[in-house]
Design an enzyme around this catalytic site. Structure first.
Site, PDB file in Angstrom:
ATOM      1  N   GLY A 184     -53.554  89.458  51.567  1.00 20.59           N
ATOM      2  CA  GLY A 184     -52.447  89.315  50.373  1.00 20.59           C
ATOM      3  C   GLY A 184     -51.569  88.556  50.278  1.00 20.59           C
ATOM      4  O   GLY A 184     -50.556  88.013  51.680  1.00 20.59           O
ATOM      5  N   ASN A 226     -52.212 100.511  50.075  1.00 24.60           N
ATOM      6  CA  ASN A 226     -52.694  99.694  50.168  1.00 24.60           C
ATOM      7  C   ASN A 226     -53.886 100.129  49.988  1.00 24.60           C
ATOM      8  O   ASN A 226     -54.340 101.448  49.824  1.00 24.60           O
ATOM      9  CB  ASN A 226     -53.441  99.391  51.949  1.00 24.60           C
ATOM     10  CG  ASN A 226     -54.599  97.877  51.475  1.00 24.60           C
ATOM     11  OD1 ASN A 226     -55.509  98.120  52.722  1.00 24.60           O
ATOM     12  ND2 ASN A 226     -54.924  97.737  50.524  1.00 24.60           N
ATOM     13  N   GLY A 227     -54.401  99.859  48.781  1.00 27.40           N
ATOM     14  CA  GLY A 227     -55.496 100.322  47.942  1.00 27.40           C
ATOM     15  C   GLY A 227     -55.511 100.761  46.351  1.00 27.40           C
ATOM     16  O   GLY A 227     -54.420 100.116  45.969  1.00 27.40           O
ATOM     17  N   TYR A 250     -65.934  91.153  54.869  1.00 33.50           N
ATOM     18  CA  TYR A 250     -65.119  90.020  54.309  1.00 33.50           C
ATOM     19  C   TYR A 250     -64.147  89.958  54.904  1.00 33.50           C
ATOM     20  O   TYR A 250     -63.232  89.352  55.100  1.00 33.50           O
ATOM     21  CB  TYR A 250     -65.137  90.120  52.327  1.00 33.50           C
ATOM     22  CG  TYR A 250     -64.664  88.336  52.047  1.00 33.50           C
ATOM     23  CD1 TYR A 250     -64.708  87.659  52.499  1.00 33.50           C
ATOM     24  CD2 TYR A 250     -63.240  89.116  51.221  1.00 33.50           C
ATOM     25  CE1 TYR A 250     -63.415  86.807  51.980  1.00 33.50           C
ATOM     26  CE2 TYR A 250     -62.394  88.517  50.915  1.00 33.50           C
ATOM     27  CZ  TYR A 250     -62.661  86.812  50.748  1.00 33.50           C
ATOM     28  OH  TYR A 250     -61.846  86.020  49.999  1.00 33.50           O
ATOM     29  N   CYS A 271     -54.109  94.922  49.612  1.00 36.37           N
ATOM     30  CA  CYS A 271     -53.220  93.926  50.823  1.00 36.37           C
ATOM     31  C   CYS A 271     -53.226  95.397  51.827  1.00 36.37           C
ATOM     32  O   CYS A 271     -53.936  95.378  52.341  1.00 36.37           O
ATOM     33  CB  CYS A 271     -51.592  95.553  50.047  1.00 36.37           C
ATOM     34  SG  CYS A 271     -51.863  95.255  47.935  1.00 36.37           S
TER      35      CYS A 271
HETATM   36  P1  AMP Z   1     -67.535  84.372  43.704  1.00 39.54           P
HETATM   37  O1  AMP Z   1     -67.217  82.804  44.046  1.00 39.54           O
HETATM   38  O2  AMP Z   1     -66.911  84.970  42.486  1.00 39.54           O
HETATM   39  O3  AMP Z   1     -69.248  84.214  43.692  1.00 39.54           O
HETATM   40  O4  AMP Z   1     -66.892  84.695  45.523  1.00 39.54           O
HETATM   41  C1  AMP Z   1     -67.866  84.873  46.650  1.00 39.54           C
HETATM   42  C2  AMP Z   1     -66.597  84.043  47.351  1.00 39.54           C
HETATM   43  O5  AMP Z   1     -65.355  84.690  47.148  1.00 39.54           O
HETATM   44  C3  AMP Z   1     -67.241  83.877  48.741  1.00 39.54           C
HETATM   45  O6  AMP Z   1     -67.079  82.976  49.493  1.00 39.54           O
HETATM   46  C4  AMP Z   1     -66.354  84.722  49.530  1.00 39.54           C
HETATM   47  O7  AMP Z   1     -66.512  84.903  50.615  1.00 39.54           O
HETATM   48  C5  AMP Z   1     -65.311  85.327  48.203  1.00 39.54           C
HETATM   49  N1  AMP Z   1     -64.454  86.546  48.075  1.00 39.54           N
HETATM   50  C6  AMP Z   1     -65.599  88.545  48.371  1.00 39.54           C
HETATM   51  N2  AMP Z   1     -64.341  89.196  47.788  1.00 39.54           N
HETATM   52  C7  AMP Z   1     -63.651  88.520  47.370  1.00 39.54           C
HETATM   53  C8  AMP Z   1     -63.181  89.354  46.885  1.00 39.54           C
HETATM   54  N3  AMP Z   1     -62.537  91.026  46.908  1.00 39.54           N
HETATM   55  N4  AMP Z   1     -61.359  88.006  47.226  1.00 39.54           N
HETATM   56  C9  AMP Z   1     -61.611  87.010  47.561  1.00 39.54           C
HETATM   57  N5  AMP Z   1     -61.914  86.956  47.835  1.00 39.54           N
HETATM   58  C10 AMP Z   1     -63.507  87.678  47.812  1.00 39.54           C
END
Ligand code: AMP
Length: 493
Positions: free
Chosen positions: A49, A124-125, A264, A23
């Site tokens: 979020g 957040n956390g 990210y 968050c």
């Molecule tokens: P996936 O499609 O499940 O392999 O997720 C990878 C994609 O989701 C990448 O393009 C990342 O930029 C993004 N991503 C990675 N970690 C997260 C996260 N915790 N929450 C939302 N998006 C994520």
């Protein structure tokens, strides 16, 4: 007590384990435009979020609270609810999306009346011992109104026998464990806290006579506030009589911020440890190219998460960077969708191949991370459908093999592709010609740490290494996660 925890854990096992708690928090002191500035700050933190948002303000006599589902800009504007949030002190919160059992009660900040006065809390956390604490509190007669672990913190503050609010907060903090950044508001006191390892981020800014606490520096920039410094790990900062005060009640620990903020989560223009997240990501791409380069015609990023790494990669190999995939900006993050079927559809809704630039080309596709593999799988196929000759996938972080317990949406071990499949199997699953990840050493090198000088691990990097700085006490086993907000799937109100 043991039996109760066991029952609660058993109950939890039946719920759909989706963790979604990364968050954004923001707070400001001593400003005639407090709630408007909080709304702007939350808008800058919207990437952290999108499920819900809320603001609590204090006008010198009374507290005011407004919470909404959806985006900040759609809800907190001049004509709308901002009028209901008078006062010179305010805090706010952006909540990450959750499963179907989403409830407005779980939208923060939370507010409670204690015997030392009112208190608003934005968090957040994720706490790693929330279920244990909650069970004890309920046995002692506490009534919970939400399914969020944040309410445990509020209950502990309210229950403390100390007189001053700041002492009550310290009392509560000594009982909780996990990764957390908190922004709290009591009568004319703004409080900011970072967990003992500094896993979750929190920064301090100054705007004229106001102090600002925010998850990231991009939220200071939007209101023209000057960045002062990070809140340190294990530090409690508070603004009392317009003065910034600081205490460090916990035993001193080495700071270990979460590496996923660098990879990210943080907005590319936010400053992390002295440098923009964008620079770190370019360096990850650069290092990735050094470690894994392959013959190809074009470097194509997965927009927007792979942009910076792809630029770094192409700068290293001296090949063309092309926007081979175009993103529709009017769709939220892929992860917003709660079920896998809709999540995969989300990728299509959001991205489309830029056909003329990729036709007959050997493409090196760069993304920041691979979690479930949904994104890569869809995009590789999309590129082949659009005429690409070869698609080589390069990921600018190491294989994610271990789930998170400190507030990031990296799911259960079962859902983590790299925890269950070999490189060749993943490559086959996403239909790529080749697949390579940045190594853990390469990641640290890209951040300026040197293994030979023993300057790492410096960060919380359990995603790749399985090394958890805070033991997940509530852990329900390999396959299950610990967030109380998961209960929302079942409680539904
Ligand atoms: P996936 O499609 O499940 O392999 O997720 C990878 C994609 O989701 C990448 O393009 C990342 O930029 C993004 N991503 C990675 N970690 C997260 C996260 N915790 N929450 C939302 N998006 C994520």
């Amino acid at each position: 007590m043991r039996k109760n925890i066991k029952n609660l854990k058993k109950k939890l096992k039946n719920y759909n384990p989706k963790i979604k708690e990364e968050c954004g928090v923001f707070g400001i002191s001593n400003s005639t435009d407090a709630s408007t500035l909080v709304a702007l700050g939350l808008h800058a933190l919207q990437h952290r979020g999108q499920e819900g948002c809320g603001i609590v303000s204090f006008d010198g006599k009374k507290y005011h609270s407004e919470k909404r589902f959806g985006l900040v800009g759609d809800n907190f504007n001049k004509e709308g609810v901002l009028k209901n949030l008078p006062g010179n002190y305010a805090i706010g919160h952006n909540r990450y999306s959750t499963t179907g059992g989403t409830t407005i009660r779980n939208v923060q900040p939370f507010f409670a009346d204690t015997n030392a006065g009112g208190i608003g809390v934005a968090h957040n956390g994720n706490l790693t011992n929330a279920i244990n604490l909650r069970t004890k509190l309920v046995e002692d007669g506490a009534i919970f109104h939400t399914t969020s672990d944040t309410e445990t913190i509020v209950q502990l503050i309210a229950k403390s026998k100390r007189n001053k609010t700041i002492d009550k907060v310290v009392d509560a903090l000594f009982q909780i464990q996990g990764g957390y950044a908190l922004v709290m508001l009591t009568q004319n006191t703004l409080i900011g806290v970072r967990d003992p390892f500094g896993i979750r981020p929190l920064v301090i800014g100054k705007l004229k006579n106001s102090y600002v606490f925010a998850s990231e520096t991009c939220a200071l920039d939007i209101i023209g506030a000057k960045f002062i410094r990070d809140v340190e790990n294990g530090e409690i900062v508070y603004i009392e009589n317009d003065e910034l005060k600081s205490i460090k009640p916990f035993p001193i620990k080495k700071t270990r911020p979460c590496v996923f903020e660098y990879i990210y989560f943080a907005r590319p223009d936010s400053i992390l440890n002295g440098k923009c997240a964008y620079e770190y990501r370019k360096n990850f791409g650069n290092e990735l190219a050094k470690e894994t380069n392959v013959e190809g015609d074009l470097i194509v990023p997965v927009p927007d998460s792979g942009n910076a790494a792809a630029i770094g990669y192409s700068q290293h190999v001296g090949k063309n960077f092309e926007l081979g995939i175009i993103r529709n900006h009017y769709v939220g993050r892929t992860f917003i969708e709660p079920v896998q079927k809709i999540r995969s559809l989300g990728v299509k809704l959001k991205l489309n191949a830029n056909k003329s630039s990729i036709k007959n080309k050997k493409i090196i596709l760069v993304d920041d991370s691979l979690v479930r593999g949904t994104t890569s799988h869809k995009i590789v196929n999309m590129l082949y459908d659009a005429g690409a000759k070869e698609v080589h996938v390069r990921i600018a972080s190491p294989e994610i093999k271990f789930p998170d317990f400190y507030g990031v949406d990296t799911p259960t071990k079962k859902e983590l592709l790299a925890a269950n499949k070999s490189n060749d199997e993943i490559c086959k699953y996403i239909n790529a010609k080749s697949l390579k990840f940045l190594s853990v050493d390469g990641m640290y090198r890209a951040m300026g740490f040197d293994k030979r000088n023993n300057t790492y691990p410096q960060l919380t990097d359990h995603y790749f290494t399985g090394e958890y700085p805070v033991k997940p006490i509530d852990n329900l086993g390999d396959d299950k996660v610990t967030q109380l907000s998961l209960l929302s799937t079942a409680s539904n109100n």
